[in-house]
Design an enzyme around this catalytic site. Sequence first.
Site, PDB file in Angstrom:
ATOM      1  N   ALA A  71      47.970  46.212  42.016  1.00  0.00           N
ATOM      2  CA  ALA A  71      48.145  47.736  41.083  1.00  0.00           C
ATOM      3  C   ALA A  71      47.133  48.435  40.916  1.00  0.00           C
ATOM      4  O   ALA A  71      46.318  47.794  40.199  1.00  0.00           O
ATOM      5  CB  ALA A  71      49.397  47.604  40.802  1.00  0.00           C
ATOM      6  N   GLY A 111      50.281  43.292  42.325  1.00  0.00           N
ATOM      7  CA  GLY A 111      51.261  44.211  44.063  1.00  0.00           C
ATOM      8  C   GLY A 111      50.577  43.738  45.126  1.00  0.00           C
ATOM      9  O   GLY A 111      51.132  43.830  46.121  1.00  0.00           O
ATOM     10  N   GLU A 114      52.599  40.695  46.406  1.00  0.00           N
ATOM     11  CA  GLU A 114      53.678  41.994  46.476  1.00  0.00           C
ATOM     12  C   GLU A 114      53.905  42.106  47.518  1.00  0.00           C
ATOM     13  O   GLU A 114      54.722  41.920  48.647  1.00  0.00           O
ATOM     14  CB  GLU A 114      54.307  42.244  45.332  1.00  0.00           C
ATOM     15  CG  GLU A 114      54.547  41.195  43.586  1.00  0.00           C
ATOM     16  CD  GLU A 114      55.172  42.593  42.553  1.00  0.00           C
ATOM     17  OE1 GLU A 114      54.041  43.481  42.678  1.00  0.00           O
ATOM     18  OE2 GLU A 114      55.966  42.557  42.367  1.00  0.00           O
ATOM     19  N   GLU A 134      49.426  39.115  36.801  1.00  0.00           N
ATOM     20  CA  GLU A 134      49.935  41.094  35.864  1.00  0.00           C
ATOM     21  C   GLU A 134      49.750  40.067  34.354  1.00  0.00           C
ATOM     22  O   GLU A 134      49.605  41.491  33.860  1.00  0.00           O
ATOM     23  CB  GLU A 134      51.343  41.002  36.108  1.00  0.00           C
ATOM     24  CG  GLU A 134      50.976  42.185  37.909  1.00  0.00           C
ATOM     25  CD  GLU A 134      51.164  40.787  38.570  1.00  0.00           C
ATOM     26  OE1 GLU A 134      51.138  40.385  38.720  1.00  0.00           O
ATOM     27  OE2 GLU A 134      51.441  41.415  39.956  1.00  0.00           O
TER      28      GLU A 134
HETATM   29  N1  COA Z   1      43.432  48.666  39.202  1.00  0.00           N
HETATM   30  C1  COA Z   1      41.886  49.000  39.438  1.00  0.00           C
HETATM   31  N2  COA Z   1      40.674  48.948  38.999  1.00  0.00           N
HETATM   32  C2  COA Z   1      39.921  47.736  39.689  1.00  0.00           C
HETATM   33  C3  COA Z   1      41.741  46.927  39.434  1.00  0.00           C
HETATM   34  C4  COA Z   1      43.029  46.747  39.118  1.00  0.00           C
HETATM   35  N3  COA Z   1      43.891  46.179  39.701  1.00  0.00           N
HETATM   36  N4  COA Z   1      41.259  45.956  40.156  1.00  0.00           N
HETATM   37  C5  COA Z   1      39.282  46.086  40.443  1.00  0.00           C
HETATM   38  N5  COA Z   1      39.799  46.876  39.303  1.00  0.00           N
HETATM   39  C6  COA Z   1      38.337  47.927  39.424  1.00  0.00           C
HETATM   40  C7  COA Z   1      37.696  47.151  38.327  1.00  0.00           C
HETATM   41  O1  COA Z   1      37.872  47.965  36.616  1.00  0.00           O
HETATM   42  C8  COA Z   1      35.899  47.247  39.137  1.00  0.00           C
HETATM   43  O2  COA Z   1      35.006  48.456  38.505  1.00  0.00           O
HETATM   44  P1  COA Z   1      34.131  49.240  37.807  1.00  0.00           P
HETATM   45  O3  COA Z   1      32.903  49.112  38.466  1.00  0.00           O
HETATM   46  O4  COA Z   1      34.421  50.348  37.965  1.00  0.00           O
HETATM   47  O5  COA Z   1      33.663  48.890  36.587  1.00  0.00           O
HETATM   48  C9  COA Z   1      36.035  47.399  40.464  1.00  0.00           C
HETATM   49  O6  COA Z   1      37.402  47.250  40.239  1.00  0.00           O
HETATM   50  C10 COA Z   1      35.395  45.469  41.215  1.00  0.00           C
HETATM   51  O7  COA Z   1      36.359  44.659  39.925  1.00  0.00           O
HETATM   52  P2  COA Z   1      35.160  43.811  39.600  1.00  0.00           P
HETATM   53  O8  COA Z   1      36.346  43.323  38.222  1.00  0.00           O
HETATM   54  O9  COA Z   1      34.265  44.184  39.255  1.00  0.00           O
HETATM   55  O10 COA Z   1      34.995  42.857  40.545  1.00  0.00           O
HETATM   56  P3  COA Z   1      35.400  41.018  41.491  1.00  0.00           P
HETATM   57  O11 COA Z   1      34.555  41.192  42.544  1.00  0.00           O
HETATM   58  O12 COA Z   1      34.049  40.561  39.609  1.00  0.00           O
HETATM   59  O13 COA Z   1      36.864  40.317  40.737  1.00  0.00           O
HETATM   60  C11 COA Z   1      39.375  40.892  41.682  1.00  0.00           C
HETATM   61  C12 COA Z   1      37.697  40.977  41.621  1.00  0.00           C
HETATM   62  C13 COA Z   1      39.963  41.376  41.892  1.00  0.00           C
HETATM   63  C14 COA Z   1      39.046  39.464  41.051  1.00  0.00           C
HETATM   64  C15 COA Z   1      39.224  41.435  39.830  1.00  0.00           C
HETATM   65  O14 COA Z   1      38.851  42.876  39.912  1.00  0.00           O
HETATM   66  C16 COA Z   1      41.068  41.763  39.569  1.00  0.00           C
HETATM   67  O15 COA Z   1      40.658  40.719  38.637  1.00  0.00           O
HETATM   68  N6  COA Z   1      41.193  42.809  39.067  1.00  0.00           N
HETATM   69  C17 COA Z   1      42.321  42.634  38.641  1.00  0.00           C
HETATM   70  C18 COA Z   1      43.220  42.448  39.183  1.00  0.00           C
HETATM   71  C19 COA Z   1      44.929  42.162  38.727  1.00  0.00           C
HETATM   72  O16 COA Z   1      45.260  41.653  37.648  1.00  0.00           O
HETATM   73  N7  COA Z   1      46.346  42.295  39.647  1.00  0.00           N
HETATM   74  C20 COA Z   1      47.660  42.437  39.304  1.00  0.00           C
HETATM   75  C21 COA Z   1      47.185  44.221  39.107  1.00  0.00           C
HETATM   76  S1  COA Z   1      48.877  44.784  39.440  1.00  0.00           S
END
Ligand code: COA
Length: 713
Positions: A71, A111, A114, A134
Amino acid sequence: MNDLDRNVAASLVRMAVQDGVAVIVIDNPPVNALGPGVPEGVIDAVNRAAVEPSIKAIVLMGAGRNFIAGADIRHFGTGMTRPPVGQRAPDLLDQSAKPIVAAIHGYALGGGLEYALACHYRIATAGARVGLPEVLIGAIPGGGGTQRLPRLIGPRAALDMIVSGRHVSAMEAVKLGLLDDLVPEGSDLRAAAVAFAQRIAGLQPLPRVRDMSAKLREAQDDPGLFDAKRQAIAHKARNQQVPYAAIAAVEASCALPFADGLRHERHLFETLETTVEARALRYAFFAEREAAKLPDVPAATPAAAIASVAIIGAGTMGAGIAIACADAGLTVKLFDSMPGALAESLTRIRRTYDVAFARGRLSAFEASQRLGRIEAVHSYAAIRDCEVAIEAVYEDLDTKKAVFAELDAAMKPGALLLTSTSGFDIDLIAGTTQRPQNVAGTHFFSPANVTKLLEVVIGSRTAPAALLTTVRLGRRLGKTCVVARTCEGFLTGRSRAPLDTEMVLLLEEGALPEQVDRVLVDFGYAMGPFAASDLAGLDVAQALRARRAPADPGRSALPIAERLVALGRLGQKTGAGWYRYQEGNRTPHPDPVVAQVIRDQQQAAGIKSRTIADGEILHRLLFGAVNECCRVLEEGLVYRASDIDVAWLHGFGFPRYRGGLMFWADGIGAAEIHRQVSAWHKEYGERWAPAPLLAEVARMGTLLHEQTGLPRR
Ligand code: COA
């Protein structure tokens, strides 16, 4: 959906038909988060595929580097309305009469997973990673994840994944039964997914995870499963709600019909969304990403490619850095002017890899490959061709200056010269070279191959390209980098010093080390500051104080600490420090000798011992640090206050669910902190002089964690 929404959705989700299979692709850079328009686009595409007779099956996949990262976290806690349970995208995917195959590459998180769980089949590339992380951002899965995952892989494995939030490799996910098939990395996922979809197109009934129940029996066979999990996390999750809510949600999957379980999950999700814990964890997530941004480095700045690193100084720090570099695939040349030290260091490095192998963290091949990247060398001439040199010699300014003069003469033009000093002014070191633009600080924290924080320190002449290259190198080593401008002690030393001082002065007033430690452990630290000091060595702290003394005379005289050092109580390594230790055991035991040293000092200083409340101890330890951080911001030593929080989370073990020092401080309020600091200023003198920025934030009613540093260069 109105026309505008439909256009947004269409730009984020596209569908093409290939050999009777509808391929739905989510394209929402950078990570395919499920922001507004994506769920609507997916459902719209599935509905269109449903009515097109030539389509027999559907593939759902992501464009770019990921399937779906989850999400959009930016919308959490904003009060946005969500579709009711039963009408969300995963609820509808589930009900499709045509089979849907989730084709996963990169990350399928939160998500995203999911959505995949609501599909009828899941395949993934071998390098993909899946998870429900999460809890790490203060939430529980809110789109059916806590109800579907236990049905698919059993409640025990689901609890492990959901409560830890860990990312699971595709290989493990197949073993767990989460994935149906793997596609070799590098092969065409889309083609493989279409072929898979064609194969399963006619099979009935569709395997819907919501209808599976066999694995749930695990909870009937072991009814204590959930209580055991609660007990297992009790210490680590003290002060937290989220991990317990995650357990409750999984428990509900075993106790309630699916539809009721979904509603219960939603209820738990919503009760958590605006808690301080959730806000703090979301804040920490974005603060980490913000810290990676370098506002004063122009976008077109080139970063140098790094393949080989020279490390000068083969002590504990040098060895740790060498391991971190070798782990990251870099070639390492390790140099020490004392051949004995070099040989000893290599033995220690080898032992580290042996232990990693013995504990199953590395295969024998990986361990030997990494070890093989580290070469001991015996002269400066041998490191000439490395792109970077990291100096890790004894913390003495003259020694470091001498090493830098040697490095400058030996290293090829353009090579970056980095110092691992924990606090000497980078300009003094850079000044001994002809290339100050290529000199910066890399302040690692012990053990350097483990601790996540890397404080990257820029001197007044460090070039933007050198800064960028250093930060990229840090990230390649798996570090969370925080950038600070040079000053005595840097951000971390400066902000930590008040705590180091107050913890000892509190003893003079009547506290004991075990009380101070307990207060911080109750607050959420893994270890109290006195136990930590015993681990690092009291002599190390004393040397640091002596060095800070000229800059900070009010904070250097700590007679109790000096007395213990004089008694030879240097910490764990001598079997006694702030505590005493039994042979071969690291458990700290309160020691009457220390209590006597404290009483002697109280008498000598004419201080009447008093009972100090835990709350006062906590504030004495942390408010001084908050005040000092305001000075650090005033002086423009960091880009932003949230960088300080990232440094405290990853360098000092500040509890993540409190966001970080400055975020936590805002929970108390700058006005209250300013009032208390001012009162202590009157009572204790100059070391508590309130920083002008603290006074200003208090007066304006703004937030400490949103402050920025002054313009820098
Ligand atoms: N929602 C909103 N923004 C998100 C996001 C999310 N779920 N996941 C990543 N982003 C954004 C980051 O803030 C970053 O933004 P920026 O460039 O403006 O700073 C950009 O996407 C890239 O993310 P980053 O973490 O720097 O990339 P990465 O390749 O190192 O890692 C992930 C990728 C997906 C592993 C990592 O972003 C992550 O763990 N995201 C969250 C996942 C999560 O918790 N999901 C559950 C939510 S329901």
